[in-house]
Structure formats: C-alpha cells, structure tokens
Design an enzyme around this catalytic site. Structure first.
Site, short mmCIF file in Angstrom:
data_model
loop_
_atom_site.label_atom_id
_atom_site.label_comp_id
_atom_site.label_asym_id
_atom_site.label_seq_id
_atom_site.Cartn_x
_atom_site.Cartn_y
_atom_site.Cartn_z
CG HIS A 66 7.11 -7.54 -2.88
ND1 HIS A 66 6.28 -6.83 -3.70
CD2 HIS A 66 8.30 -6.90 -2.93
CE1 HIS A 66 6.93 -5.80 -4.21
NE2 HIS A 66 8.16 -5.83 -3.74
CE1 TYR A 71 5.04 -3.11 0.51
CE2 TYR A 71 6.52 -3.20 -1.37
CZ TYR A 71 5.36 -2.75 -0.79
OH TYR A 71 4.51 -1.93 -1.48
CE LYS A 119 9.36 -6.85 -7.89
NZ LYS A 119 8.39 -6.46 -8.89
#
Length: 138
Positions: A66, A71, A119
């Site tokens: 991710h 993040y 992602k």
C-alpha cells in the site's frame, strides 16, 4: 496526540495533514513522526518482505503493498513528507528508492508464489506533495 500512533516513524519529521487542511485536528490526532535512520529504512523493507513470505506460506494468493493514502511507502514518494537529503530523499529517483527496494525484497521473499501488487495514488492531495505529473514518471 490522542489517537493513531504516538511514536510514529517516517521519512522525515513532517506531520501528515488530514484532508481539508485542519491543522488543529491534524495536530491533535497525528503525532509528529521521528525521521527514520538508514537502519530503520532497511529494517522496514525487510519486514514488508517477511510479512509477504508469511502470507504466501499461509496460503494467500497474493500481497499488495500500500503506497497510497499517506502510508509509509507513499510518504517516501512525496516531496512534502520526504525532506531527506540522503539516498532516500531529494530527487524523484531517490524518493522512489525505498518503494523499489521494498518491491524487490518482497518479490524475492515470495519466491515466485502468488501475485505482488502495489496500490499507489495519482496524487497525495498534500500542498507541496506529489501530483499526477510526478506519478506518471514512476
């Protein structure tokens, strides 16, 4: 801070701003992170890889890294949250180094089993962050 993580690590000691620009809310909910050392960076890449290995050994058919929504992987990509001056920051080539190292280590740890996806945002919606122009160069 009353929530999230009071001992956060990040590429730089830059607090992520919540969408909408509420500086007060960001200050209350998100701790100012501590800049990661080179050893921290390498350790975290190894931990991503070890986690992926465990996932495929447990029978999962794939793993997704991710690198979006603020993040850690996304923070390294952003010029706003990554203000480092070493091999992990500065130029686009350096800012993407942690992501690519993590991808390589994770792929190797998976041993050809399962699918490895990533992602990534088209923009991080942070003033001074990365935009679609930057993302297309990855």
């Amino acid at each position: 801070p009353v929530s999230v993580n009071t001992k956060a690590l990040a590429p730089s000691a830059v607090r992520v701003q919540l969408p909408g620009g509420s500086r007060l809310l960001s200050t209350l909910l998100i701790a100012r992170p501590v800049e990661m050392t080179r050893e921290d960076v390498l350790d975290v890449a190894d931990r991503f890889a070890a986690s992926a290995k465990l996932a495929v050994e447990a029978g999962f058919h794939g793993v997704q890294l991710h690198a979006a929504h603020g993040y850690l992987l996304a923070q390294f990509l952003s010029p706003r949250t990554n203000q480092r001056t070493d091999e992990w920051g500065g130029s686009l080539e350096n800012r993407k180094r942690f992501l690519f190292l993590t991808l390589e280590k994770t792929r190797a740890a998976m041993g050809g089993k399962g699918v490895l996806g990533i992602k990534i945002n088209s923009a991080d919606f942070q003033r001074g962050g990365f935009t679609t122009k930057i993302v297309w160069r990855y």
